[in-house]
Design an enzyme around this catalytic site. Structure first.
Site, short mmCIF file in Angstrom:
data_model
loop_
_atom_site.label_atom_id
_atom_site.label_comp_id
_atom_site.label_asym_id
_atom_site.label_seq_id
_atom_site.Cartn_x
_atom_site.Cartn_y
_atom_site.Cartn_z
N LYS A 1 0.84 -1.20 0.00
CA LYS A 1 0.00 0.00 0.00
C LYS A 1 0.88 1.26 0.00
CE LYS A 1 -3.71 -2.58 2.18
NZ LYS A 1 -4.23 -3.11 3.44
N GLN B 1 -3.89 -1.78 9.96
CA GLN B 1 -3.84 -3.08 9.29
C GLN B 1 -4.47 -4.16 10.18
OE1 GLN B 1 -2.86 -3.73 6.06
NE2 GLN B 1 -3.59 -5.79 6.46
N ASP C 1 -10.49 3.50 4.88
CA ASP C 1 -10.64 2.05 4.67
C ASP C 1 -12.06 1.58 5.05
OD1 ASP C 1 -9.49 -0.29 3.78
OD2 ASP C 1 -8.79 -0.90 5.76
#
Ligand code: NAP
Length: 282
Positions: A55, A99, A122
């Site tokens: 990413k 994450q 996200d």
């Protein structure tokens, strides 16, 4: 069978999303704002390290800053929330990605909820999920948004179709079900307690695989002509559908790799640029 199965090329869709971002990033930088995604990794899980690195690299290639925060395996929930709050308050950071998964002793939900909605690129917060369910998401979860973006790029009809989603996780199965519903599909959501799964899947005009089990969806479950969106990504680059077996039954299918994965990353970049533009207007 005479018809051809269309391979839905995620790399191509991702490239066109990223291409459209270049000009926007350039303009933001000229105006004094470099979009910035902060990634937070807790512990040293090698797969998570790889995802975060991918990413970060994708950001760099587009001129987006990426701020890497790596925390020790023994970080507490409170310490993690403190770090997230610092990022919330840092005006140079436009998006925050924590994450998943974090180590078991951490309250992951509490940590996700600490991310401010303006920076939840996200789509992991409960508010973000609710906005998505109402069709008003600032930033829907990236993988569900990627699935929809691929279907739209290939003009796959959604309205009135029966979509069968296998999986109900908060970041994938549930939000993609809401997005399909908002686009007037009739949605069946399956999970680990679902009975007669093969029968249900065989009724799907659209099948979304979000199970996390390699080659789980079988070819003879697929209705002839169905569209298969395989979000699965298992060790060895294997999807959740048995690709070879499903292929001849489907009218269109996403490969793994090269399907949903690259569009998920492109969507994350797009959300970061969206967030940076929003911050300029705030
Ligand atoms: P998850 O949180 O483990 O959820 C898996 C879902 O599958 C759960 O809802 C579970 O049901 C259901 N399930 C498990 N066994 C089943 C069975 N035998 N029959 C029917 N349903 C079953 O996984 P996730 O985070 O949603 O991820 C799913 C897949 O997508 C994984 O392969 C992951 O690597 C991949 N993924 C890909 C991307 C990408 O960018 N391409 C991003 C995220 C995830 P219960 O709710 O009943 O437990």
């Amino acid at each position: 069978m005479s018809k051809e199965t269309l391979i839905l090329d995620g790399n191509q869709v991702a490239n066109s999303i990223k291409e459209a971002l270049k000009e926007r990033v350039k303009r933001l930088v000229q105006e004094g704002t470099t979009p910035c995604l902060a990634t937070v990794l807790v512990g040293d899980d090698p797969a998570s390290e790889t995802y975060v690195r991918m990413k970060g690299n994708a950001c760099k290639r587009l001129g987006i800053d990426s701020k890497r925060v790596v925390l020790d395996q023994m970080t507490s929930t409170e310490q993690l929330i403190h770090v997230i709050n610092e990022l919330n308050n840092d005006p140079s950071v436009h998006g925050i990605l924590l994450q998943h998964p974090v180590p078991h002793h951490i309250d992951e939900r509490a940590a996700f909820e600490a991310i401010s909605i303006e920076k939840d690129v996200d789509g992991v917060t409960m508010l973000g999920f609710a906005q998505n369910a109402f069709g008003q998401a600032l930033f829907p979860s990236c993988t569900p948004a990627a699935i929809m973006a691929i279907m739209d790029a290939y003009h796959i009809p959604i309205e009135g179709k029966h979509a069968v989603v296998v999986g109900r996780s908060p970041i994938l199965g549930k939000p993609v079900s809401m997005m399909l519903l908002n686009r007037n599909a009739t949605v069946t959501i399956c999970h680990s307690r679902t009975q007669n799964l093969d029968h249900l899947v065989s009724q799907g005009d659209i099948v979304v695989a979000a199970v996390g089990k390699p080659n789980f969806i079988q070819g003879d479950w697929i209705k002839p002509g169905a569209v298969i969106m395989d979000a699965g990504y298992n060790e060895g680059n294997i999807g959740d559908c048995d690709y070879e077996a499903c292929f001849p039954h489907a009218s269109a299918i996403t490969p793994v790799p090269g399907g949903v994965g690259p569009v998920t990353i492109a969507t994350l970049l797009k959300h970061t640029v969206d967030a940076a533009e929003r911050s300029m207007k705030a």
